[in-house]
Design a protein around this motif. Structure first.
Motif, PDB file in Angstrom:
ATOM      1  N   ILE A 172      -2.463  -1.431  -4.569  1.00  0.00           N
ATOM      2  CA  ILE A 172      -3.124  -0.134  -4.525  1.00  0.00           C
ATOM      3  C   ILE A 172      -2.132   0.874  -5.080  1.00  0.00           C
ATOM      4  O   ILE A 172      -1.104   1.153  -4.465  1.00  0.00           O
ATOM      5  N   TRP A 201     -19.091   1.187  -8.539  1.00  0.00           N
ATOM      6  CA  TRP A 201     -17.678   0.841  -8.713  1.00  0.00           C
ATOM      7  C   TRP A 201     -17.471   0.509 -10.191  1.00  0.00           C
ATOM      8  O   TRP A 201     -18.257  -0.231 -10.782  1.00  0.00           O
ATOM      9  N   PHE A 204      -6.502  -1.880  -7.069  1.00  0.00           N
ATOM     10  CA  PHE A 204      -7.212  -0.619  -6.980  1.00  0.00           C
ATOM     11  C   PHE A 204      -6.400   0.505  -7.612  1.00  0.00           C
ATOM     12  O   PHE A 204      -5.213   0.658  -7.301  1.00  0.00           O
ATOM     13  N   THR A 207     -10.221   5.793  -6.216  1.00  0.00           N
ATOM     14  CA  THR A 207     -11.012   4.854  -5.410  1.00  0.00           C
ATOM     15  C   THR A 207     -10.898   5.113  -3.911  1.00  0.00           C
ATOM     16  O   THR A 207     -11.333   4.288  -3.119  1.00  0.00           O
ATOM     17  N   ARG A 245     -12.534   2.906  -0.867  1.00  0.00           N
ATOM     18  CA  ARG A 245     -11.680   2.114   0.026  1.00  0.00           C
ATOM     19  C   ARG A 245     -11.862   2.534   1.483  1.00  0.00           C
ATOM     20  O   ARG A 245     -11.790   1.703   2.389  1.00  0.00           O
TER      21      ARG A 245
END
Length: 432
Positions: A240, A270, A366, A371, A375
């Motif tokens: 991430i 997404w 990610f 995002t 998440r």
């Protein structure tokens, strides 16, 4: 002149350097922030004592029913931890003051007593610990009580919500006289072994709470969340962060169908790329009650144009919208997008999406900046429970389920590349 040595976590040194109106720190357990701020209140009291000043150090918390709920014991322990500091204080069972009595500590709960704080005179310093739940109304009343020219407000907290007044006021604030930093256990050079053992246990046994408790994250996962452990592992593995798109690869938009109208379910997309064995999740979009034109506008505005992006819809993407009498499949194709509709997976489709997501999560990266909302939804998506019979009833249908369904659709659609083989290894060899 004698010089005293005060040990602080290195990250806090800039916080206590120079002038400021607000000094603060936020983060998880074991960072040393509370003990450090408690110690520095005593250092300030000593400095003011030596300068012959008089006044109050106010220690507040949002909820404080008695002194047992206050920072009293924390300040006592901080003073006693510094042998050079303790002789300058008079410490009683229910009070702390400097040896001369000119500087004294006062402890107050903001939920009930914030109005009475207005009557306190000469507040030189106000330290609010465990400040996450402090309301905007309380901050609005408290701050003007700091009327001395050099009065300061100190704030320490463990974040829970992006909507909290404390987060908005001090973490998002841009005032150059606000010195506020994030600090976690990794930043504490004296992080104790007993807390390290607790941290490791929580990582294994409480994955849904770990990031909030130890990394100072917001509460984004709850007990029973399907993807709590996978999200924590992704963060731990560094998956991430900054994830750049591959300019040569197609963008894929995976959709959960919403509807039009004020009460419609949310529409989610997404944006991902399948790059080798990686699923690179680059963007997340969610809207409520908007028509298809709004969604297409967002795609184009972000550079996900028909020549670069394909749309993947669930089986109901072929269904006509009750308001506009047009299917999402037809609308996206009319907008020149290539559209794939994934067939109905039948009974247990939600569970199949969950299992596909769990299977592919180790390959998912990610892009952090775009995002976050998605998440958060993945961290909240959880099993609905029948508490009377202690059984699971399948996924809870709430605000998080739309993003989770679209995410699961992406994982159902993903097929890992097959490993390449060297043809010569399988060719028959003719022996004369």
């Amino acid at each position: 002149m004698q010089t005293a040595r005060v040990e602080l976590p290195p990250k806090l040194i800039p916080v206590f350097s120079g002038e400021a109106d607000v000094r603060g720190a936020y983060g998880g357990r074991g960072s040393g922030k509370t003990r450090s701020f408690a110690k520095m209140t005593a250092v300030r009291a000593y400095i003011w004592e030596m300068a012959g000043r008089e006044g109050i150090i106010l220690c507040g918390r949002q909820f404080m029913n008695s002194l047992e709920d206050s920072s009293l014991e924390e300040v006592k322990a901080a003073i006693r931890s510094e042998p050079w500091l303790e002789p300058h204080f008079d410490i009683g069972e229910k009070y702390i003051r400097t040896a001369s009595g000119r500087i004294s500590y006062s402890f107050s709960g903001l939920d009930r007593n914030v109005d009475s704080i207005k009557s306190k005179s000469r507040i030189l310093l106000c330290w609010v610990d465990e400040a996450e739940p402090v309301t905007d109304a309380a901050w609005t009343k408290l701050i003007p009580t700091l009327r001395e020219d050099d009065s300061e407000l100190w704030v320490t907290w463990n974040p829970e919500s992006r909507k909290s007044a404390t987060h908005k006021r001090f973490r998002l604030g841009t005032d150059p006289r606000y010195k506020v930093v994030e600090i976690n256990y990794q930043d504490n050079p004296r992080f104790p072994a007993v807390l390290e053992r607790q941290r490791q246990r929580d990582f294994i046994e409480r994955p849904h709470q770990y990031a909030h408790i130890w990394d100072g994250d917001f509460v984004t996962v709850i007990e029973g969340a399907y993807f709590a452990e996978a999200l924590n592992k992704a963060k731990f593995d560094g998956r991430i962060g900054r994830v750049p798109p591959d300019p040569l690869m197609t963008y894929r938009a995976f959709v959960d169908i919403g509807g039009t109208g004020r009460l419609a379910d949310n529409f989610v997309m997404w944006i991902a790329q399948f790059v080798g064995k990686e699923i690179r999740v680059l963007d997340h979009y969610e809207a409520q009650g908007q028509d298809a034109a709004t969604h297409v506008h967002w795609l184009r505005s972000r550079g996900y144009t028909p020549d670069r992006c394909q749309i993947w819809l669930p089986h109901d993407g072929e269904k006509q919208d009750s308001v506009f009498d047009a299917s999402y499949q037809g609308y996206f194709r009319k907008a020149d997008y290539r559209v794939t509709v994934i067939p109905n997976q039948g009974k247990g489709a939600a569970k199949k999406r969950i299992e596909a997501a769990r299977q592919h999560f180790p390959a998912i990266w990610f892009h952090e900046a775009t995002t976050q909302g998605g998440r958060d939804a993945l961290g909240w998506y959880h099993e609905k429970k029948d508490d009377h019979r202690d059984i699971g009833l399948g996924p809870e249908h709430d605000w998080s389920s739309h993003s989770a369904d679209a995410f699961g659709l992406m994982c159902v659609a993903y097929t890992p590349p097959k490993p390449k083989t060297d043809d010569w290894k399988f060719k028959a060899i003719k022996v004369a």
